[in-house]
Enzyme design. Structure first.
Site, PDB file in Angstrom:
ATOM      1  N   HIS A 117      48.042  36.844  39.922  1.00 54.73           N
ATOM      2  CA  HIS A 117      49.261  37.259  39.212  1.00 54.73           C
ATOM      3  C   HIS A 117      50.403  37.495  40.206  1.00 54.73           C
ATOM      4  O   HIS A 117      51.540  37.087  39.971  1.00 54.73           O
ATOM      5  CB  HIS A 117      49.031  38.577  38.459  1.00 54.73           C
ATOM      6  N   LYS A 130      43.141  45.179  21.236  1.00 58.73           N
ATOM      7  CA  LYS A 130      42.331  44.953  22.434  1.00 58.73           C
ATOM      8  C   LYS A 130      42.007  46.319  23.035  1.00 58.73           C
ATOM      9  O   LYS A 130      42.777  47.255  22.883  1.00 58.73           O
ATOM     10  CB  LYS A 130      43.117  44.143  23.477  1.00 58.73           C
ATOM     11  N   ARG A 187      45.591  27.836  35.973  1.00 60.85           N
ATOM     12  CA  ARG A 187      44.599  27.808  37.058  1.00 60.85           C
ATOM     13  C   ARG A 187      43.860  26.483  37.102  1.00 60.85           C
ATOM     14  O   ARG A 187      43.603  25.918  38.141  1.00 60.85           O
ATOM     15  CB  ARG A 187      43.581  28.944  36.869  1.00 60.85           C
ATOM     16  N   SER A 198      41.278  38.576  35.681  1.00 60.50           N
ATOM     17  CA  SER A 198      41.070  40.030  35.541  1.00 60.50           C
ATOM     18  C   SER A 198      39.664  40.311  35.037  1.00 60.50           C
ATOM     19  O   SER A 198      39.036  41.298  35.443  1.00 60.50           O
ATOM     20  CB  SER A 198      42.095  40.613  34.567  1.00 60.50           C
TER      21      SER A 198
END
Ligand code: PNS
Length: 162
Positions: free
Chosen positions: A17, A41, A90, A128
């Site tokens: 990040h 979440k 990614r 993460s």
């Protein structure tokens, strides 16, 4: 770009990040890091904690601001009068999902462009979730997150075990 938004959960923020933040801050006049505050979440860190982590890591960037947001990303982008959304890619596995979200956002807000930055190869494996998984087994986080963040993740994990 005039004003860009880099949105994400950042639970926790990783070197991947930070790489995207540094590069997009160079490409925009003003960068807003949008930290998702989503009640459905259950993040490891509260939105306030995530905002504070990002603020301390971006203190030296004069054109970077950190804010929490809830609801639709495009509403946050419009409320901040930004013209672009930044997302990191990614690997090809990210692409399908990211393209779908970018297209949906474009239907809802045609004036907002999504800009994809390819992640530094060094961090192409990093997420993460992986950081949290390693931390849950008490693994070394030093290659994945800044030292201060590693300490906070470990402490949070220990508190959860109590
Ligand atoms: O770091 P993440 O979890 O991959 O970030 C995802 C994020 C925050 C960019 C995405 O979930 C999002 O934009 N959420 C807000 C709700 C929204 O606008 N969804 C897209 C249209 S359905």
């Amino acid at each position: 770009m005039r004003k860009a938004v880099y949105p994400g959960s950042f639970d926790p923020v990783t070197f991947g990040h930070l790489d995207i933040i540094e590069r997009s801050a160079r490409m925009s006049d003003h960068l807003i890091i949008g930290v998702l505050n989503n009640n459905s979440k259950t993040p490891l860190f509260s939105a306030e904690e995530r905002v504070n982590m990002l603020k301390s890591l971006t203190n030296d960037f004069p054109n970077v601001e950190v804010k929490a947001f809830g609801g639709l990303l495009v509403d946050f982008v419009r409320a901040n009068e930004a013209d672009a959304v930044i997302r990191g890619l990614r690997a090809v596995t990210d692409f399908e999902y990211e393209l779908q979200i970018a297209q949906i956002n474009r239907v809802m807000a045609p004036e907002v462009d999504t800009v994809f930055l390819t992640t530094n190869l060094k961090y192409s494996y990093l997420s993460s979730s992986i950081v949290k998984e390693i931390a849950s087994y008490d693994g070394d986080l030093s290659a994945f997150v800044p030292a201060g963040i590693a300490e906070l993740v470990k402490k949070k994990m220990e508190d959860r075990k109590k």
